[in-house]
Design a protein around this motif. Structure first.
Motif, PDB file in Angstrom:
ATOM      1  N   THR A 327       0.851  -0.943  -0.270  1.00  0.00           N
ATOM      2  CA  THR A 327       0.413   0.254   0.137  1.00  0.00           C
ATOM      3  C   THR A 327       1.046   1.124   0.012  1.00  0.00           C
ATOM      4  N   PRO A 328       0.617   2.373  -1.180  1.00  0.00           N
ATOM      5  CA  PRO A 328       1.553   3.193  -1.237  1.00  0.00           C
ATOM      6  C   PRO A 328       1.013   4.810   0.428  1.00  0.00           C
ATOM      7  N   SER A 329       2.062   5.312  -0.302  1.00  0.00           N
ATOM      8  CA  SER A 329       2.016   6.759   0.609  1.00  0.00           C
ATOM      9  C   SER A 329       2.520   7.823  -0.198  1.00  0.00           C
ATOM     10  N   GLY A 330       2.260   8.884  -0.580  1.00  0.00           N
ATOM     11  CA  GLY A 330       3.117   9.915  -0.625  1.00  0.00           C
ATOM     12  C   GLY A 330       2.672  10.675  -2.347  1.00  0.00           C
ATOM     13  N   PRO A 331       2.844  11.003  -3.600  1.00  0.00           N
ATOM     14  CA  PRO A 331       2.302  11.606  -4.320  1.00  0.00           C
ATOM     15  C   PRO A 331       1.848  10.366  -5.492  1.00  0.00           C
ATOM     16  N   LEU A 378      -3.898  -2.963  -1.857  1.00  0.00           N
ATOM     17  CA  LEU A 378      -2.933  -3.570  -1.347  1.00  0.00           C
ATOM     18  C   LEU A 378      -2.683  -3.598  -3.494  1.00  0.00           C
ATOM     19  N   GLU A 379      -1.794  -2.756  -3.810  1.00  0.00           N
ATOM     20  CA  GLU A 379      -1.454  -2.299  -5.418  1.00  0.00           C
ATOM     21  C   GLU A 379      -0.468  -3.424  -5.432  1.00  0.00           C
ATOM     22  N   ARG A 380      -0.018  -4.187  -6.626  1.00  0.00           N
ATOM     23  CA  ARG A 380       1.482  -4.902  -7.305  1.00  0.00           C
ATOM     24  C   ARG A 380       1.946  -3.266  -7.863  1.00  0.00           C
ATOM     25  N   PHE A 381       3.602  -3.190  -7.750  1.00  0.00           N
ATOM     26  CA  PHE A 381       4.325  -2.767  -7.717  1.00  0.00           C
ATOM     27  C   PHE A 381       5.486  -3.935  -8.828  1.00  0.00           C
ATOM     28  N   GLU A 382       6.174  -2.846  -9.804  1.00  0.00           N
ATOM     29  CA  GLU A 382       7.763  -3.142 -10.001  1.00  0.00           C
ATOM     30  C   GLU A 382       8.188  -2.183 -10.085  1.00  0.00           C
ATOM     31  N   ILE A 383       9.473  -1.808  -9.368  1.00  0.00           N
ATOM     32  CA  ILE A 383      10.987  -1.338  -9.924  1.00  0.00           C
ATOM     33  C   ILE A 383      11.788  -1.509 -10.658  1.00  0.00           C
ATOM     34  N   ILE A 384      12.175  -0.672 -11.168  1.00  0.00           N
ATOM     35  CA  ILE A 384      13.369  -1.463 -12.200  1.00  0.00           C
ATOM     36  C   ILE A 384      14.440  -0.286 -11.922  1.00  0.00           C
TER      37      ILE A 384
END
Length: 516
Positions: A327-331, A378-384
């Motif tokens: 779960t993100p927070s921020g912009p 609850l989200e799915r993320f990919e950081i590259i």
């Protein structure tokens, strides 16, 4: 009424496709539709190749490509199989192509609508920057149109033909800036260094550094400007659809099957031998992996004459990929988000030197955004993060430190994740090297550095009769659309000459190879 004797029916020519990535699936589908008996052999338990997922509490998370561009390539592929793309996957066109962040310098969205991008750049950097962007867009549009047919759509581009094509179009050479690197051209094009940094990122789409890649790579912007589509559910839904469509066309798929070598008899590819010793004969062999594996002899010494340049040319960059649920927070995030390094050149100097960047640019895909549905908690993320390629399979020693660095870098942009992802969600170049042998973990084949790099890629045809190539390491290059185009080039060439190919292969097969 006369009844046809089954014994007199012509035998369907057979093909083996090695590798079930996007190119292997696309080629198998076209070959089966063209009347061939096709068997696909895949060493992993799943299809898709680098279009892959990892498990998470929110469901499968993409750990490879994240969006679709050049949609017409896939419309054409499905149409060739007598199907419609929209009947098999749900594509959602994105209004926002990408959201860009700088630690000291604001935020910029680029849009599918050109005028919306012009307005956004004007607000971000002023009217002069907006005018420069218009000029850049016109320049790259001209380049894309000029090189689409003779380069990307051509099965075998030739230097002399390209030179003649360029000379027949006044003004094209200045647009190409052949003596400039991408970064130098962009520094002249844009007075705001943030825009030069933004459009220089397109070199990384094919695994290169902007200060070493040709200015011509600026045309990659047009592939994205023409439209970005999210595949509902994730990119793996595309390869799942292609897998099912290929099987519906009669393609035989064998996963968990490792090909130990390609059998060559009398100069003709005649079949394959698996690691357990079983052999399969075929009229045609299509290798849909990195051609470097052939050039280094890992598929048999007879294959070293195939794409020999790939064994010595520098490899493209790789990546460290974080795939997780949180779960993100921020912009507010878009589907595509880029968080830029403070010093662009140092990032690429580190990569070229074989080091992880001390100040990396991070790409973050918020996979559940842009889907046309409410964003789940609850989200799915990919950081590259770009990384140098490597031949070793040994896990890196700095992974814990790097993980904390990346999480801190995201926090610097006020982006935090709960729960914090763990090391177990990271795919490294070492992992890629193990999953895709002989690639050195490189994600895009050979390096795009140098003006003629694109002409050094191997094409579909090889010096060995009956053996063909397709994939991101083959012309026209890396990326999902390009690998799919390479499959079309290979399949069309195979089908156009399948009668003579089949005859020569059958001749080579005389000698008693078993058929599995």
């Amino acid at each position: 009424m006369a009844i046809a004797n089954p014994a007199h029916r012509p035998r369907r020519p057979s093909a083996i496709v090695i590798g079930a990535g996007i190119a292997g699936l696309a080629a198998a589908l076209r070959l089966a539709r063209g009347g061939m008996k096709v068997t696909v052999l895949e060493r992993h338990a799943h299809t898709g190749g680098k279009i892959r997922t990892v498990a998470s509490p929110a469901g499968p998370v993409d750990a490879g490509p994240t969006v679709l561009t050049m949609r017409h390539v896939f419309d054409d592929l499905f149409a060739a199989a007598g199907a419609r793309l929209d009947d098999h996957v749900t594509l959602i066109k994105q209004d926002i192509l990408a959201r860009h962040f700088w630690s000291e310098g604001g935020q910029l969205d680029l849009y599918a609508d050109l005028e919306a991008s012009v307005a956004a750049i004007s607000d971000f950097a002023g009217n002069k920057a907006a005018d420069e962007f218009r000029q850049f867009n016109a320049r790259t549009d001209r380049l894309f149109r000029a090189f689409d047919a003779p380069m990307m759509q051509a099965a075998t581009p030739r230097m002399m033909e390209l030179v003649g094509h360029v000379l027949r179009q006044p003004g094209l050479i200045p647009a190409m800036a052949p003596l400039s690197t991408l970064s130098r051209m962009l520094e002249r094009q844009f007075s705001d260094p943030r825009l030069a940094q933004l459009f220089g990122r397109y070199a990384t789409y094919v695994g290169g550094a902007p200060h070493l890649s040709p200015a011509l790579l600026s045309l990659i912007w047009q592939a994205e400007a023409a439209g970005v589509w999210v595949v509902k559910g994730g990119m793996h839904k595309l390869t799942e659809a292609l897998t099912q469509l290929a099987m519906d066309q009669g393609v035989s798929l064998r996963t968990n099957t490792h090909v130990d070598r390609i059998i060559v008899k009398n100069g003709t590819a005649a079949g394959v031998e698996m690691d357990h010793g079983t052999t399969i004969s075929a009229d045609t062999i299509l290798y849909a992996g990195d051609p470097c594996a052939l050039a280094t002899g890992s598929m048999g010494d007879d294959l070293k004459i195939v794409a020999p340049q790939t064994a010595t040319l520098p490899r493209s960059f790789s990546a460290r990929v974080h795939s997780f649920a949180a779960t993100p927070s921020g912009p507010e995030l878009a589907h595509h988000n880029v968080f830029f390094a403070d010093a662009q050149r140092s990032e690429f100097d580190d990569l070229v030197a074989g080091r992880m960047p001390r100040d990396p640019t991070l790409y973050l895909c918020a996979e559940d955004r842009g889907q046309g549905t409410p964003t789940p908690k609850l989200e799915r993320f990919e950081i590259i993060s770009n990384a140098p390629p490597t031949e070793t399979h040994t896990p890196p020693m700095d992974l814990d430190r790097w993980h904390h660095q990346i999480m801190q870098r995201m926090a610097d942009f006020r982006v935090t994740m709960s729960p914090t992802p763990t090391l177990s969600t990271i795919t490294t170049p070492q992992h890629f090297a193990a999953m895709f042998p002989e690639t050195q973990g490189a994600l895009y084949g050979q390096s795009p550095h140098g003006l003629t790099a694109s002409l050094k890629r191997p094409t579909a045809r090889t010096p060995i009769k009956g053996l063909w190539l397709a994939g991101g390491g083959t012309h026209p290059g890396a990326g999902v659309p390009m690998a799919t185009l390479s499959a079309r080039h290979a399949a069309e060439a195979i089908l156009s000459g399948q009668t003579s190919t089949s005859t020569s292969a059958r001749t080579a097969m005389r000698g008693g190879m078993s058929t599995a």
